[in-house]
Enzyme design. Structure first.
Site, short mmCIF file in Angstrom:
data_model
loop_
_atom_site.label_atom_id
_atom_site.label_comp_id
_atom_site.label_asym_id
_atom_site.label_seq_id
_atom_site.Cartn_x
_atom_site.Cartn_y
_atom_site.Cartn_z
CB VAL A 12 -7.57 4.59 -3.10
CG1 VAL A 12 -8.70 3.64 -3.80
CG2 VAL A 12 -6.74 4.96 -4.12
CB ALA A 68 -0.86 -1.31 -1.72
CB THR A 70 1.81 3.06 -1.92
OG1 THR A 70 1.84 3.65 -0.62
CG2 THR A 70 0.66 2.22 -1.94
CB THR A 109 0.84 0.07 -9.77
OG1 THR A 109 1.75 1.17 -10.46
CG2 THR A 109 1.45 -1.09 -9.98
CG ASP A 110 1.32 3.49 -13.54
OD1 ASP A 110 1.26 3.39 -12.45
OD2 ASP A 110 1.95 4.75 -13.91
CE1 TYR A 133 3.34 -0.17 -5.18
CE2 TYR A 133 3.64 0.92 -7.41
CZ TYR A 133 3.07 0.55 -6.09
OH TYR A 133 1.44 0.94 -6.54
N1 NAP Z 1 -0.53 6.14 -5.03
C1 NAP Z 1 -0.28 6.12 -6.29
O1 NAP Z 1 0.29 6.50 -7.06
C2 NAP Z 1 -0.84 4.86 -6.82
C3 NAP Z 1 -0.63 4.57 -8.40
C4 NAP Z 1 -0.87 3.08 -8.87
C5 NAP Z 1 -1.53 2.46 -8.06
N2 NAP Z 1 -1.65 2.61 -6.77
C6 NAP Z 1 -2.42 1.24 -6.05
O2 NAP Z 1 -3.46 1.95 -5.24
C7 NAP Z 1 -3.89 1.51 -4.12
C8 NAP Z 1 -4.29 2.38 -3.16
O3 NAP Z 1 -2.93 3.21 -3.14
P1 NAP Z 1 -3.10 4.63 -1.99
O4 NAP Z 1 -2.49 5.66 -3.06
O5 NAP Z 1 -4.44 4.87 -1.66
O6 NAP Z 1 -1.99 3.97 -1.22
P2 NAP Z 1 -1.70 4.92 0.47
O7 NAP Z 1 -2.29 6.01 0.53
O8 NAP Z 1 -0.35 4.57 0.65
O9 NAP Z 1 -2.48 3.98 1.22
C9 NAP Z 1 -2.04 2.72 1.52
C10 NAP Z 1 -2.80 1.96 2.86
O10 NAP Z 1 -2.29 0.89 3.04
C11 NAP Z 1 -1.93 0.93 4.67
N3 NAP Z 1 -0.94 -0.21 4.85
C12 NAP Z 1 0.21 -0.08 4.83
N4 NAP Z 1 0.83 -1.29 5.23
C13 NAP Z 1 -0.12 -2.08 5.90
C14 NAP Z 1 -0.06 -3.36 6.56
N5 NAP Z 1 0.96 -4.00 6.88
N6 NAP Z 1 -1.39 -3.67 6.93
C15 NAP Z 1 -2.70 -3.04 6.68
N7 NAP Z 1 -2.62 -1.79 5.84
C16 NAP Z 1 -1.54 -1.31 5.46
C17 NAP Z 1 -1.54 2.39 4.65
O11 NAP Z 1 -1.41 2.52 6.22
P3 NAP Z 1 -0.22 3.43 6.71
O12 NAP Z 1 -0.62 4.70 6.13
O13 NAP Z 1 -0.56 3.19 8.26
O14 NAP Z 1 1.00 2.79 6.29
C18 NAP Z 1 -2.61 3.16 4.04
O15 NAP Z 1 -3.61 3.24 4.64
C19 NAP Z 1 -2.69 0.59 -3.70
O16 NAP Z 1 -2.81 -0.98 -4.25
C20 NAP Z 1 -1.55 1.10 -4.84
O17 NAP Z 1 -0.49 -0.03 -5.05
C21 NAP Z 1 -1.51 3.76 -6.28
#
Ligand code: NAP
Length: 320
Positions: A12, A68, A70, A109-110, A133
């Site tokens: 995202v 986050a 995740t 999240t859902d 989570y």
């Molecule tokens: N993915 C889904 O299906 C989903 C569903 C519902 C809601 N969401 C929400 O949507 C948002 C974005 O999700 P996304 O899918 O884009 O997640 P993502 O691809 O896993 O990206 C998360 C980012 O956070 C970074 N991160 C992890 N640990 C960290 C730390 N200690 N300090 C700073 N940054 C850190 C990660 O870096 P690294 O790669 O280096 O760890 C990555 O760049 C989140 O709030 C998630 O809860 C996601």
């Protein structure tokens, strides 16, 4: 406007940097800086005091918190870290946003819902997370709600993109290696592209910046942002196979056999039903989510285009 994006290397965050580019100065941060990805700033959400100092120094007018923990199954074994990132870091970001009069746009999240519903969840539906989570994300939501900062809370679901760690890319990789896939058919949700979520983020931030203080109060709070329609993971996998084959990304549409969640035990329990009602998004912000199958088509086209561009350079492309 100075717009800070945390987690800018994630699905995202990466798309948000593109979508928000026309709205102001974009400050991209992640756990480690990565100039090749355009991430100039290191902000570790697990280190509360360094995070506070780092965000204060960057002096943002808007904070988009896409960072986050995740990894839903891994979180079961590291609840402290999940809480640090998904809850306590939100407290810090909200503190700094309040001090500065900045907007904090945060994602949830859902998985904050229990999953026993039969009707799409509205923003005020009772929460009942089943996993570490989900509980950590709910704690982040609750902290935001009492923080006193201006915030938009975007709850989303089943996020994927042409890059990153997600179901789409996992299925494409598996399909290239196996004659048949088995995928759970008793969990239903709304696949959502990171691009749609990022574009919606930009729409909401623009709207916020053009609205006076009284109007902003009506915009604030939770808003569900997800692809329209609903499908099971198995149905989603089957659609991926058919569309990816049609676009030449797979030599064949690999068959997908439906199984029950009980046949695929995962560390963290998932909600069986996690469809989000997006009425508020449409009514308040004028954003109509595309059907999930349209989002899939666009993302696969993006992958096919990337593959064509790579082939044109003379590199052989073996897999997605
Ligand atoms: N993915 C889904 O299906 C989903 C569903 C519902 C809601 N969401 C929400 O949507 C948002 C974005 O999700 P996304 O899918 O884009 O997640 P993502 O691809 O896993 O990206 C998360 C980012 O956070 C970074 N991160 C992890 N640990 C960290 C730390 N200690 N300090 C700073 N940054 C850190 C990660 O870096 P690294 O790669 O280096 O760890 C990555 O760049 C989140 O709030 C998630 O809860 C996601």
């Amino acid at each position: 406007m100075r717009i800070l994006i945390t987690g800018a290397g994630g699905q995202v965050g990466f798309e948000a940097a593109r979508s928000l580019a026309g709205l102001g100065e974009i400050l991209c941060a992640d756990r480690v800086a990565d100039p090749a990805l355009g991430i100039a700033h290191a902000l570790d959400l697990a280190d509360a005091e360094a995070l506070r100092a780092g965000v204060r120094a960057l002096a943002p007018d808007v904070i988009v918190n896409a960072a986050a923990h995740t990894a839903v199954d891994a979180a079961e074994d590291e609840p402290e870290l999940a809480d640090a990132l998904n809850h306590r870091a939100v407290v810090v970001l909200a503190d700094v946003a309040r001090e500065r009069g900045a907007l904090l746009l945060h994602y949830s999240t859902d998985y904050v819902f229990g999953g026993d519903g039969r009707e799409p969840y509205r923003e005020d539906h009772a929460t009942a997370p089943k996993s570490v989570y989900g509980r950590s994300k709910l704690a982040g939501e609750q902290a935001l709600a009492v923080s006193g900062c201006a915030f938009l809370l975007l709850r989303t679901a089943w996020v994927y993109a042409a890059r990153g760690r997600n179901f789409l890319l996992t299925m494409l990789r598996a399909a290239a290696q196996r004659p048949e896939l088995t995928v759970v058919d008793d969990q239903v949700g709304c696949p959502t592209t990171a691009r749609f979520l990022a574009d919606t983020t930009a729409t909401l931030v623009r709207r916020w910046s053009q609205t006076d203080a009284a109007g902003r109060r009506a915009l604030e709070g939770a808003c569900h942002v997800a692809g329209a329609g609903q499908v099971s993971w198995c149905g989603f996998a089957r659609a991926i196979m058919v569309q990816a084959h049609a676009l030449g990304l797979l030599p064949q549409a690999t068959p997908v056999r439906a199984i029950a969640s009980s046949d695929y035990p995962a560390k963290a329990p998932r909600p069986a039903y996690s469809v989000l009602d997006t009425t508020r998004l449409r009514a308040v912000f004028g954003v109509t989510p595309p059907h999930w199958s349209q989002g899939l088509q666009q993302t696969l086209l993006e992958l096919a285009e990337a593959r064509r561009a790579l082939s044109a350079t003379g590199f052989e492309v073996r897999r997605c």
